[in-house]
Design a protein around this motif. Structure first.
Motif, PDB file in Angstrom:
ATOM      1  N   LEU A 185      40.143  43.523  23.167  1.00  0.00           N
ATOM      2  CA  LEU A 185      41.027  43.082  24.244  1.00  0.00           C
ATOM      3  C   LEU A 185      41.617  41.743  23.826  1.00  0.00           C
ATOM      4  O   LEU A 185      40.879  40.764  23.685  1.00  0.00           O
ATOM      5  CB  LEU A 185      40.144  42.924  25.488  1.00  0.00           C
ATOM      6  CG  LEU A 185      40.738  42.893  26.871  1.00  0.00           C
ATOM      7  CD1 LEU A 185      41.487  44.170  27.188  1.00  0.00           C
ATOM      8  CD2 LEU A 185      39.609  42.700  27.892  1.00  0.00           C
ATOM      9  N   THR A 186      42.914  41.690  23.620  1.00  0.00           N
ATOM     10  CA  THR A 186      43.496  40.421  23.171  1.00  0.00           C
ATOM     11  C   THR A 186      43.842  39.525  24.365  1.00  0.00           C
ATOM     12  O   THR A 186      44.120  39.999  25.459  1.00  0.00           O
ATOM     13  CB  THR A 186      44.757  40.625  22.303  1.00  0.00           C
ATOM     14  OG1 THR A 186      45.678  41.424  23.036  1.00  0.00           O
ATOM     15  CG2 THR A 186      44.420  41.281  20.989  1.00  0.00           C
ATOM     16  N   ALA A 187      43.813  38.214  24.096  1.00  0.00           N
ATOM     17  CA  ALA A 187      44.108  37.197  25.116  1.00  0.00           C
ATOM     18  C   ALA A 187      44.929  36.106  24.453  1.00  0.00           C
ATOM     19  O   ALA A 187      44.616  35.699  23.328  1.00  0.00           O
ATOM     20  CB  ALA A 187      42.805  36.593  25.636  1.00  0.00           C
ATOM     21  N   SER A 188      45.946  35.627  25.139  1.00  0.00           N
ATOM     22  CA  SER A 188      46.750  34.549  24.540  1.00  0.00           C
ATOM     23  C   SER A 188      45.932  33.256  24.450  1.00  0.00           C
ATOM     24  O   SER A 188      46.174  32.418  23.610  1.00  0.00           O
ATOM     25  CB  SER A 188      48.002  34.297  25.366  1.00  0.00           C
ATOM     26  OG  SER A 188      47.621  33.707  26.593  1.00  0.00           O
ATOM     27  N   GLY A 189      44.968  33.105  25.370  1.00  0.00           N
ATOM     28  CA  GLY A 189      44.214  31.850  25.445  1.00  0.00           C
ATOM     29  C   GLY A 189      44.789  30.928  26.501  1.00  0.00           C
ATOM     30  O   GLY A 189      44.171  29.923  26.860  1.00  0.00           O
ATOM     31  N   SER A 224      44.849  33.262  33.991  1.00  0.00           N
ATOM     32  CA  SER A 224      45.042  33.274  32.532  1.00  0.00           C
ATOM     33  C   SER A 224      44.632  31.932  31.935  1.00  0.00           C
ATOM     34  O   SER A 224      44.142  31.875  30.809  1.00  0.00           O
ATOM     35  CB  SER A 224      46.503  33.557  32.181  1.00  0.00           C
ATOM     36  OG  SER A 224      46.862  34.806  32.679  1.00  0.00           O
ATOM     37  N   ALA A 225      44.835  30.874  32.697  1.00  0.00           N
ATOM     38  CA  ALA A 225      44.485  29.540  32.199  1.00  0.00           C
ATOM     39  C   ALA A 225      42.970  29.328  32.152  1.00  0.00           C
ATOM     40  O   ALA A 225      42.469  28.617  31.286  1.00  0.00           O
ATOM     41  CB  ALA A 225      45.157  28.474  33.069  1.00  0.00           C
ATOM     42  N   ASN A 229      41.236  35.821  34.026  1.00  0.00           N
ATOM     43  CA  ASN A 229      42.061  37.033  33.901  1.00  0.00           C
ATOM     44  C   ASN A 229      41.473  37.967  32.847  1.00  0.00           C
ATOM     45  O   ASN A 229      41.380  39.178  33.057  1.00  0.00           O
ATOM     46  CB  ASN A 229      43.503  36.662  33.558  1.00  0.00           C
ATOM     47  CG  ASN A 229      44.395  37.891  33.489  1.00  0.00           C
ATOM     48  OD1 ASN A 229      44.390  38.720  34.393  1.00  0.00           O
ATOM     49  ND2 ASN A 229      45.140  38.025  32.398  1.00  0.00           N
ATOM     50  N   LYS A 230      41.046  37.402  31.728  1.00  0.00           N
ATOM     51  CA  LYS A 230      40.471  38.255  30.672  1.00  0.00           C
ATOM     52  C   LYS A 230      39.149  38.824  31.137  1.00  0.00           C
ATOM     53  O   LYS A 230      38.800  39.947  30.802  1.00  0.00           O
ATOM     54  CB  LYS A 230      40.314  37.448  29.373  1.00  0.00           C
ATOM     55  CG  LYS A 230      40.497  38.239  28.116  1.00  0.00           C
ATOM     56  CD  LYS A 230      41.723  39.155  28.085  1.00  0.00           C
ATOM     57  CE  LYS A 230      43.029  38.454  28.347  1.00  0.00           C
ATOM     58  NZ  LYS A 230      44.204  39.378  28.323  1.00  0.00           N
ATOM     59  N   GLY A 231      38.407  38.040  31.927  1.00  0.00           N
ATOM     60  CA  GLY A 231      37.155  38.544  32.479  1.00  0.00           C
ATOM     61  C   GLY A 231      37.397  39.728  33.410  1.00  0.00           C
ATOM     62  O   GLY A 231      36.718  40.754  33.330  1.00  0.00           O
ATOM     63  N   LEU A 232      38.404  39.586  34.292  1.00  0.00           N
ATOM     64  CA  LEU A 232      38.736  40.692  35.198  1.00  0.00           C
ATOM     65  C   LEU A 232      39.206  41.895  34.385  1.00  0.00           C
ATOM     66  O   LEU A 232      38.874  43.044  34.693  1.00  0.00           O
ATOM     67  CB  LEU A 232      39.834  40.270  36.193  1.00  0.00           C
ATOM     68  CG  LEU A 232      39.497  39.107  37.140  1.00  0.00           C
ATOM     69  CD1 LEU A 232      40.712  38.735  37.990  1.00  0.00           C
ATOM     70  CD2 LEU A 232      38.317  39.442  38.057  1.00  0.00           C
ATOM     71  N   GLU A 233      39.937  41.616  33.313  1.00  0.00           N
ATOM     72  CA  GLU A 233      40.434  42.708  32.464  1.00  0.00           C
ATOM     73  C   GLU A 233      39.309  43.406  31.701  1.00  0.00           C
ATOM     74  O   GLU A 233      39.379  44.604  31.430  1.00  0.00           O
ATOM     75  CB  GLU A 233      41.477  42.169  31.485  1.00  0.00           C
ATOM     76  CG  GLU A 233      42.756  41.788  32.192  1.00  0.00           C
ATOM     77  CD  GLU A 233      43.879  41.332  31.277  1.00  0.00           C
ATOM     78  OE1 GLU A 233      44.970  41.089  31.779  1.00  0.00           O
ATOM     79  OE2 GLU A 233      43.645  41.229  30.050  1.00  0.00           O
ATOM     80  N   LEU A 234      38.288  42.639  31.346  1.00  0.00           N
ATOM     81  CA  LEU A 234      37.123  43.239  30.691  1.00  0.00           C
ATOM     82  C   LEU A 234      36.489  44.270  31.639  1.00  0.00           C
ATOM     83  O   LEU A 234      36.191  45.410  31.245  1.00  0.00           O
ATOM     84  CB  LEU A 234      36.115  42.127  30.369  1.00  0.00           C
ATOM     85  CG  LEU A 234      34.749  42.541  29.868  1.00  0.00           C
ATOM     86  CD1 LEU A 234      34.845  42.990  28.424  1.00  0.00           C
ATOM     87  CD2 LEU A 234      33.757  41.399  29.980  1.00  0.00           C
TER      88      LEU A 234
END
Ligand code: NAD
Ligand code: MG
Length: 402
Positions: A185-189, A224-225, A229-234
């Protein structure tokens, strides 16, 4: 035959991108219904352009909608449905084939679920609904035959890289299937990728909402900051692809060109790439298994030149760690994480708590909570959501600015 579309959250960022695609393909899609919560003038503008038959909005904005419709000389007033019942009605209307679920947060749960129960093609942007009630949602989709297609760019990318049969053969044993070994799962950071913890202590809502690659609504920008967001996406990925969190790796990729990847047991890694524009995954989900054109600029790899990758720093972004733990915990834990985060983000946007307090608050609420199995009962989910919101509000009263 044209497909009849309902957009829940038409005035938002995803809603607007969806409208762009519908405007490009009037021969394929008819906009039957829309909903909006705040920007009522924009809701009327959408009616001027697309003439939907039905609009769902809060009861408190009906008079304003009618005034603006008269001022802007809207010829035919659509049927107006109100509040949550209105959202549920358009999500399950027999006239509707496709529902874009693009309301932000838990507020979208009941209408997204209604679309699933009614067996629609559901274009899922409202990730919070899946985080809260993923098992219920997918069980209902199985019963009704609803096709739940991911719009979130990462999940849409994974969907594109998985074998076509994966979705239909998806089993609930949480082991990767059909030669798949891992999801990347990619993330911009986000905007604070290269900030120190000290710098992050002082960041403002305006800085947090200024994403380097994507233009999005406020809540998801803050998520996202923090990397929540990445956690929810996981969590979203675990539900959508019936895979344990153990098989999902988060990869920081600042250019947002690769939208996610799938690894296979033979050593292959498949990636989906493109310029960061939500019109691509929306068009993909709308037309799948066909493809339709968008105005997104084709990727020019000579212009991009480099693609960078690194692991996430969990000390700087503890929200990601909390989300993974809550998925491991299961039951009501992800819903509690989500509810606490929604309250924390709203408080940060109102400058009542600091940026780093978002994860502190979520952590505190998780620690104070007891997790239970949802038993596929929405009442259990909603009770846990309310309880977490109360605890979060209490935390803000204690530690936040009044
Ligand atoms: P946004 O804030 O721009 O729009 C949200 C929409 O929901 C608006 O139409 C608003 O009127 C409506 N809404 C807000 N509160 C509501 C309530 N209480 N009841 C009913 N309607 C309400 O948000 P967005 O960026 O478009 O995101 C929408 C969803 O899509 C979120 O779940 C987000 O995580 C997800 N998503 C967004 C993007 C993106 O690029 N914007 C990408 C992936 C996923
Ligand atoms: Mg995403």
């Amino acid at each position: 035959m044209k497909q009849s579309v309902a957009i829940l959250g038409a005035t938002g960022s995803i809603g607007q991108s969806t409208l762009k695609i519908l405007a490009d393909h009037p021969d394929k899609y008819h906009l039957y219904a829309i909903s909006g919560f705040h920007r009522i003038a924009e809701l009327v503008d959408i009616c001027l352009q697309f003439q939907p038959e039905v609009v769902a909005l809060p009861q408190s904005h009906v008079a304003l909608f009618k005034d603006l419709a008269t001022q802007k000389q809207l010829k035919q007033l659509p049927a107006l449905l109100v509040d949550e019942a209105g959202l549920v009605a358009i999500a399950s209307a027999p006239e509707v084939d496709v529902v874009m679920a693009a309301i932000v947060g838990a507020a979208g749960l009941s209408s997204t679920l209604a679309a699933v129960k009614a067996g629609k093609r559901v274009l899922l942007a409202n990730k919070e609904a899946l985080v809260m009630a993923g098992e219920i949602m997918l069980a209902e989709a199985k019963k009704s035959g609803a096709l739940v297609l991911p719009v979130d760019s990462e999940h849409n990318a994974i969907f594109q890289c998985l074998p076509q049969q994966y979705f239909s053969h998806r089993q609930q044993n949480k082991q990767p299937q059909l030669g798949v070994s891992r999801l990347l799962l990619t993330a911009s950071g986000g905007p604070f990728l290269n900030f120190s913890l000290e710098q992050m202590q002082q960041v403002t809502p305006a800085q947090a909402c200024k994403h380097p690659n994507w233009s999005m609504g406020q809540k998801i920008s803050v998520d996202s900051a923090t990397l929540m967001n990445k956690g929810l996406e996981l969590i979203e990925a675990c539900h959508l692809f019936a895979i344990s969190e153990h098989f999902v790796t988060v990869v920081i990729h600042p250019q947002s060109i690769i939208h996610s990847m799938v690894q296979y047991i033979d050593g292959s890694t498949l990636a989906q790439m493109g310029n960061p524009d939500m019109c691509t995954p929306i068009a993909h989900a709308l037309a799948w298994p066909e493809r339709i054109s968008t105005q997104v600029k084709t990727l020019d790899l000579f212009e991009v030149q480099t693609l960078d990758f690194c692991p996430p720093d969990l000390d700087k972004f503890p929200a990601l760690k909390l989300a993974r733990q809550s998925m491991r915990e299961g039951g009501t834990a992800p819903g509690i994480l989500n509810a606490a985060n929604e309250i924390a983000v709203a408080a940060f946007l109102q400058e009542r708590i600091k940026f780093l307090d978002i994860a502190n608050l979520v952590d505190a609420v998780l620690q104070q909570s007891q997790f239970e199995s949802t038993d596929d009962d929405l009442n259990v989910v909603m009770a846990a959501d309310q309880c977490a919101r109360d605890k979060a509000a209490q935390w803000i009263r204690q530690y936040g600015v009044q």
